[in-house]
Design an enzyme around this catalytic site. Structure first.
Site, PDB file in Angstrom:
ATOM      1  N   ASP A   1      -2.150  -1.726   7.155  1.00 26.11           N
ATOM      2  CA  ASP A   1      -0.685  -1.755   7.082  1.00 26.11           C
ATOM      3  C   ASP A   1      -0.222  -0.374   6.624  1.00 26.11           C
ATOM      4  O   ASP A   1      -0.407  -0.005   5.467  1.00 26.11           O
ATOM      5  CB  ASP A   1      -0.219  -2.824   6.089  1.00 26.11           C
ATOM      6  CG  ASP A   1      -0.445  -4.250   6.584  1.00 26.11           C
ATOM      7  OD1 ASP A   1      -1.391  -4.471   7.363  1.00 26.11           O
ATOM      8  OD2 ASP A   1       0.313  -5.147   6.167  1.00 26.11           O
TER       9      ASP A   1
ATOM     10  N   LYS B   1       6.323  -4.173  10.961  1.00 24.71           N
ATOM     11  CA  LYS B   1       6.494  -4.893   9.702  1.00 24.71           C
ATOM     12  C   LYS B   1       7.744  -4.371   9.003  1.00 24.71           C
ATOM     13  O   LYS B   1       8.009  -3.169   9.008  1.00 24.71           O
ATOM     14  CB  LYS B   1       5.239  -4.675   8.846  1.00 24.71           C
ATOM     15  CG  LYS B   1       5.286  -5.220   7.437  1.00 24.71           C
ATOM     16  CD  LYS B   1       3.944  -4.963   6.741  1.00 24.71           C
ATOM     17  CE  LYS B   1       3.980  -5.266   5.244  1.00 24.71           C
ATOM     18  NZ  LYS B   1       2.677  -4.988   4.588  1.00 24.71           N
TER      19      LYS B   1
ATOM     20  N   LYS C   1       5.845  -8.771  11.398  1.00 24.48           N
ATOM     21  CA  LYS C   1       5.531  -9.218  10.044  1.00 24.48           C
ATOM     22  C   LYS C   1       6.740  -9.029   9.143  1.00 24.48           C
ATOM     23  O   LYS C   1       7.284  -7.934   9.038  1.00 24.48           O
ATOM     24  CB  LYS C   1       4.331  -8.453   9.479  1.00 24.48           C
ATOM     25  CG  LYS C   1       3.953  -8.865   8.051  1.00 24.48           C
ATOM     26  CD  LYS C   1       2.675  -8.183   7.600  1.00 24.48           C
ATOM     27  CE  LYS C   1       2.365  -8.453   6.129  1.00 24.48           C
ATOM     28  NZ  LYS C   1       1.111  -7.792   5.689  1.00 24.48           N
TER      29      LYS C   1
END
Length: 256
Positions: free
Chosen positions: A102, A165, A197
């Site tokens: 991430d 995300k 996300k």
């Protein structure tokens, strides 16, 4: 999405959960607890999301090929590390056993009009983890503007993101339905298999269901699965377990 009961909704949310500990006081004991909490009698979380320094320890606990994936963060949380440093972070994380990366885009550079910095960072990290799931954090609460969130989404997708995300969870405004709407539109319009996300501030199954309904309306009921949709949350599991064990959600779960 239409669930027959709050319990059914909770079980589905669990399968999409990146159970997260990115606290400053995290230690090996906390990681051990996180790994065990990610595995419940009713199913397991999609992943745990932890600091890079704990990846090797988590891999020792979970072992190779475990269904709970290990995600870690790079260029986190400020998004302003040099590209070379982020590449090194990424390579080390993969060597230690991370399945998913991430990464935070250089969102301050984007705010200043530098799109090239975003593309260069995402492409560099993509190159450093070619076989890993790459989730690109836009930090939408700092970008604020819908047009800028849309552009950040497009840049990330074009540069090789597997997911986009919303947030780090470390700023004052994290996941919002407004930002999710823009990001999901960008995914739909890209016609690529890219996931979404939502991270930060999602504490109940009822909260989670709002994001699921939005994604379903945009991309269809069969799109939502762990390979395309995640929640990044530390507190959501408490509400999930409450419902799975026959209790009542922290907030009304009307509509399931």
């Amino acid at each position: 999405m239409e669930f027959q009961s709050p319990r059914e909704a909770a079980a589905f949310a669990l399968s999409l959960l990146d159970l997260t500990n990115l606290r400053d006081d995290c230690d090996n004991e906390a990681i051990e607890k996180l790994c065990h909490r990610a595995q419940t009698p009713s199913g397991h979380a999609a992943a745990i999301c932890i600091w890079p320094g704990f990846v090797a320890h988590a891999r020792q606990i979970l072992g190779a090929g475990h269904p709970v994936r290990i995600a870690t963060v790079v260029n986190f949380p400020t998004g302003d590390l040099p590209v070379e440093a982020v590449i090194e972070e990424t390579r080390k994380a993969v060597e230690d056993g991370a399945d998913e990366i991430d990464m935070v885009i250089p969102y301050r550079a984007l705010l200043a009009g530098d799109e090239v910095a975003v593309t260069a960072m995402v492409e560099a990290v993509r190159g450093a983890c070619p076989d890993s799931c790459l989730k690109v954090i836009l930090e939408t609460g700092e970008l604020k503007d819908r047009g800028l969130i849309r552009r950040a989404s497009e840049l990330a997708i074009s540069a090789g993101a597997n997911f986009i995300k919303t947030s780090t969870g470390k700023v004052s405004v994290n996941a919002t339905l407004e930002a999710a709407d823009v990001m999901l539109q960008a995914i739909r319009d890209s016609k690529k298999r890219v996931g979404f996300k939502a991270a930060g501030g999602i504490g109940t199954v009822a909260d989670a269901d709002l994001y699921l309904r939005l994604a379903e309306s945009m991309l269809g009921p069969n799109w939502i699965m762990p390979s395309t949709f995640r929640f990044g949350a530390s507190g959501l599991l408490d509400d999930i377990l409450m419902l799975l064990n026959g209790g009542t959600s922290a907030r009304s779960a009307a509509g399931y």
